[in-house]
Design a protein around this motif. Structure first.
Motif, short mmCIF file in Angstrom:
data_model
loop_
_atom_site.label_atom_id
_atom_site.label_comp_id
_atom_site.label_asym_id
_atom_site.label_seq_id
_atom_site.Cartn_x
_atom_site.Cartn_y
_atom_site.Cartn_z
N ASP A 204 0.84 -1.20 0.00
CA ASP A 204 0.00 0.00 0.00
C ASP A 204 0.88 1.24 0.00
OD1 ASP A 204 -2.56 -1.23 0.06
OD2 ASP A 204 -2.28 -1.70 2.19
N TYR A 205 0.23 2.33 -0.36
CA TYR A 205 0.93 3.61 -0.50
C TYR A 205 0.28 4.65 0.39
CZ TYR A 205 1.07 8.30 -2.57
OH TYR A 205 1.11 9.66 -2.76
N LYS A 206 1.13 5.57 0.88
CA LYS A 206 0.63 6.74 1.59
C LYS A 206 1.51 7.92 1.20
CE LYS A 206 -0.27 8.58 6.21
NZ LYS A 206 -0.20 8.33 7.67
N GLY A 207 0.85 9.02 0.71
CA GLY A 207 1.62 10.18 0.29
C GLY A 207 0.74 11.35 -0.07
N ASP A 208 1.15 12.08 -1.09
CA ASP A 208 0.43 13.30 -1.47
C ASP A 208 -0.89 13.01 -2.15
OD1 ASP A 208 2.48 15.40 -0.79
OD2 ASP A 208 3.66 14.10 -2.14
N ILE A 209 -0.98 11.89 -2.86
CA ILE A 209 -2.18 11.61 -3.64
C ILE A 209 -3.26 10.97 -2.79
CG2 ILE A 209 -3.08 10.18 -5.52
CD1 ILE A 209 -0.50 10.69 -7.02
N ALA A 210 -2.87 10.00 -1.91
CA ALA A 210 -3.88 9.28 -1.13
C ALA A 210 -3.23 8.61 0.08
CB ALA A 210 -4.59 8.25 -2.00
N ASN A 211 -4.06 8.02 0.92
CA ASN A 211 -3.60 7.22 2.06
C ASN A 211 -4.31 5.87 1.98
OD1 ASN A 211 -2.81 6.03 4.42
ND2 ASN A 211 -3.73 7.58 5.78
N ASP A 212 -3.60 4.86 1.44
CA ASP A 212 -4.19 3.54 1.24
C ASP A 212 -3.78 2.54 2.32
OD1 ASP A 212 -5.42 4.37 -1.08
OD2 ASP A 212 -3.69 3.86 -2.33
N PHE A 213 -3.05 3.02 3.35
CA PHE A 213 -2.62 2.08 4.40
C PHE A 213 -3.84 1.37 5.01
CE2 PHE A 213 1.81 3.72 5.84
CZ PHE A 213 2.27 3.56 4.54
N TRP A 214 -3.70 0.06 5.12
CA TRP A 214 -4.70 -0.83 5.68
C TRP A 214 -5.97 -0.92 4.82
CZ3 TRP A 214 -2.13 -3.55 8.81
CH2 TRP A 214 -1.13 -2.98 9.65
N GLU A 215 -5.90 -0.37 3.61
CA GLU A 215 -7.00 -0.53 2.66
C GLU A 215 -6.67 -1.73 1.78
OE1 GLU A 215 -9.78 1.13 2.60
OE2 GLU A 215 -9.21 2.57 4.16
N PHE A 216 -6.93 -2.91 2.29
CA PHE A 216 -6.49 -4.12 1.59
C PHE A 216 -7.18 -4.32 0.25
CE2 PHE A 216 -5.61 -5.08 6.08
CZ PHE A 216 -4.24 -5.28 5.99
N GLY A 217 -8.29 -3.65 0.04
CA GLY A 217 -8.97 -3.80 -1.24
C GLY A 217 -8.19 -3.18 -2.38
N ASN A 218 -7.28 -2.26 -2.04
CA ASN A 218 -6.47 -1.62 -3.08
C ASN A 218 -5.19 -2.39 -3.39
OD1 ASN A 218 -8.33 0.48 -3.17
ND2 ASN A 218 -7.26 1.63 -1.55
N ALA A 219 -4.87 -3.39 -2.52
CA ALA A 219 -3.58 -4.09 -2.68
C ALA A 219 -3.79 -5.40 -3.41
CB ALA A 219 -2.96 -4.33 -1.32
N GLU A 220 -2.92 -5.65 -4.36
CA GLU A 220 -2.96 -6.92 -5.06
C GLU A 220 -1.73 -7.75 -4.65
OE1 GLU A 220 -3.22 -6.44 -9.24
OE2 GLU A 220 -5.02 -5.16 -9.15
N PRO A 221 -1.95 -9.05 -4.39
CA PRO A 221 -0.82 -9.88 -3.93
C PRO A 221 0.16 -10.18 -5.06
CG PRO A 221 -2.78 -11.23 -4.25
CD PRO A 221 -3.23 -9.82 -4.48
N TYR A 222 1.43 -10.18 -4.69
CA TYR A 222 2.50 -10.54 -5.62
C TYR A 222 3.51 -11.42 -4.88
CZ TYR A 222 0.87 -6.77 -8.68
OH TYR A 222 0.12 -5.97 -9.49
#
Length: 505
Positions: A41-59
């Motif tokens: 996940d990413y957190k920065g100027d555009i958004a805060n996706d921490f702990w938003e698992f729906g935005n993360a894809e497994p690799y």
């Protein structure tokens, strides 16, 4: 990927190898490789996706090489390749990141908080690395396509789940904090740097396989770190703790246990002793009866040194030479068979325990001065001298005479002495004492010498007739003890005499 980045990756990998070898000689070190599934996940100027698992894809995009340092710390070299996408009010971006990190891992299963072999073990991670990013996106209606290379910090927490000595599962959540704030294509200097600085959450789940040779001083297959018996002899089978097997659980290792399948006494090489007499059952000839070690576990009830099974008198203390039976008078015949139980010490006895009496006169040999000739006890077992024999000796004593002043026997005296020889032959148990005398003619010294010669002349005559010399004693007394007057020639002739006395030897 530029050349500088490749050089940095190689330097980090070499540093990992050097760093992890610091305590190689003192700790039980293991290598471990891990493969992980990433959720980023990413957190920065555009958004805060921490702990938003729906935005993360497994690799499947992370691999680690770890090294055990000590009970508290591991060194871990991590390589990750992952994708991050985000969209916000001011734009969006899509980034592929390649990251390498050298981390120090603190384990709570270090023996202080948890046991080292705990199934669940939390851990903390901190380290530094280098990140290469290929980012595309749009910010404030402006498209961008850039590549970034810069140093990053990494900190994380996780949980290790131990499956066995080689396999474990690791859950980890960490933050990549790059020094560059342009990964999302935008750096707003007006915003709070700490809150909006680009950073990435790295959630992983993976498996770790441990390998490498551990220190094993005694070569029993159990590492020194886990070996509770580090000096086990070579070739001895051990349990998972490195201690020799003890199949019967009696505290004696199988390789030292003479009865490995039967719980026994450590003092008896692990063998049981059912009757508790100090003799192992396998060596005990009387395993159900408490006995003595010297008798292979058999008892000696009367304590005479003869075990009961061989003791003919097991309830009475006796002698070993007599199969455990007593011998009160010490004559070698047991009391039960002894018909003369009060025989004096040292007397020879027959099979019935009675002293020998060869002549059957009632006087035992040791007290019988004539053991081969019967006689009364009052005479020491010797036959008494008959009255007529005594008279013959008295006659001989009066009639054995010598020439005046000489030690020569007269012819008549020799005939009389022949009778004395016969008496000695008839009474072999007796000895003869000869006393020589003179008259008072001449000096006293000469008379004493002459009487000695006359006694010896008599002795010589008798020994020449076959009487043993040791049966005859001879002594002169001079002119003492006259039996007649020395005033007449007849009286003096009587005084020139010898006297005889029979004695028991």
């Amino acid at each position: 990927m530029n050349k500088n980045y490749v050089k940095i990756v190689l330097l980090l990998f070499v540093a990992t190898l050097l760093f992890t070898g610091v305590k190689a000689q003192n700790a039980d070190k293991k290598w471990g490789v891990g493969l992980y599934l990433n959720f980023n996940d990413y957190k920065g100027d555009i958004a805060n996706d921490f702990w938003e698992f729906g935005n993360a894809e497994p690799y499947i995009g992370s691999a680690t090489l770890g090294r055990y340092l000590n009970s508290s710390f591991d060194a871990v070299f991590r390589v990750s390749y992952f994708n991050v996408e985000s969209e916000g009010a001011i734009g969006n971006f899509d980034a592929w990141l390649f990251n390498t990190n050298l981390n120090l891992k603190y384990k709570f299963n270090n023996g202080y908080f948890l046991k080292e072999d705990a199934t669940l073990s939390p851990f903390l991670v901190a380290g530094v690395g280098y990140t290469n990013a290929d980012t595309k996106g749009r910010v404030f209606a402006s498209n961008f396509d850039k590549k970034y290379d810069n140093v990053n910090f990494y900190y994380a927490a996780g949980l290790n789940i131990r499956i066995d000595d080689r396999w474990s599962i690791a859950l980890e959540t960490g933050i990549y904090y790059p020094l560059n704030d342009k990964y999302d294509g935008y750096k707003n200097k007006m915003r709070d740097t700490e809150s909006y600085h680009d950073k990435f959450m790295h959630n992983t789940v993976g498996v770790i396989y441990s390998f490498g040779k551990s220190d094993d001083s005694d070569g029993d297959g159990v590492s020194d770190k886990r070996d509770e018996c580090p000096n086990t002899p070579a070739g001895v089978a051990v349990d998972k703790k490195g201690c020799p097997l003890d199949s019967d659980g009696d505290g004696v290792a199988d390789y030292q246990d003479e009865c490995p399948m039967l719980a026994g006494d450590p003092l008896l090489a692990g063998c049981p002793d059912s009757d508790g007499d100090g003799v192992a059952d396998k060596d005990d000839k009387c395993p159900d009866v408490k006995g003595l070690v010297q008798f292979a576990g058999c008892p000696d009830t009367d304590g005479d040194g003869v075990q009961d099974s061989e003791d003919e008198c097991p309830q009475v203390k006796g002698l070993k030479a007599l199969n455990g039976c007593p011998d009160s008078d010490g004559d070698g015949v047991t009391d039960a068979k002894d018909k003369c139980p009060t025989t004096k010490p040292g007397y020879k006895v027959d099979a019935m325990g009675c002293a020998f009496d060869n002549d059957k006169d009632g006087v035992v040999n040791e007290e019988d001065k004539c053991p081969e000739v019967a006689g009364p006890a009052s005479n020491y077992g010797c036959p008494e001298i008959k009255a007529e024999v005594k008279k013959e000796l008295e006659f001989a004593a009066k009639n054995v005479q010598f020439a005046s002043g000489k030690d020569e026997l007269t012819p008549n005296s020799k005939k009389i002495l022949d009778e004395v020889v016969q008496i000695l032959n008839d009474y072999p148990a007796y000895s003869l004492a000869i006393s020589g005398y003179t008259d008072n003619q001449g000096k006293d010294e000469m008379n004493l010498m002459l009487s000695e010669k006359r006694a010896n002349a008599t002795k010589k005559f008798l020994t020449e007739k076959g009487i043993a010399m040791e049966r005859i004693s001879a002594k002169g007394f001079g002119e003492s003890n006259p039996i007649a007057t020395n005033a007449t020639s007849a009286g003096r002739a009587l005084n020139r005499r010898v006297q005889f006395e029979l004695e028991i030897k």
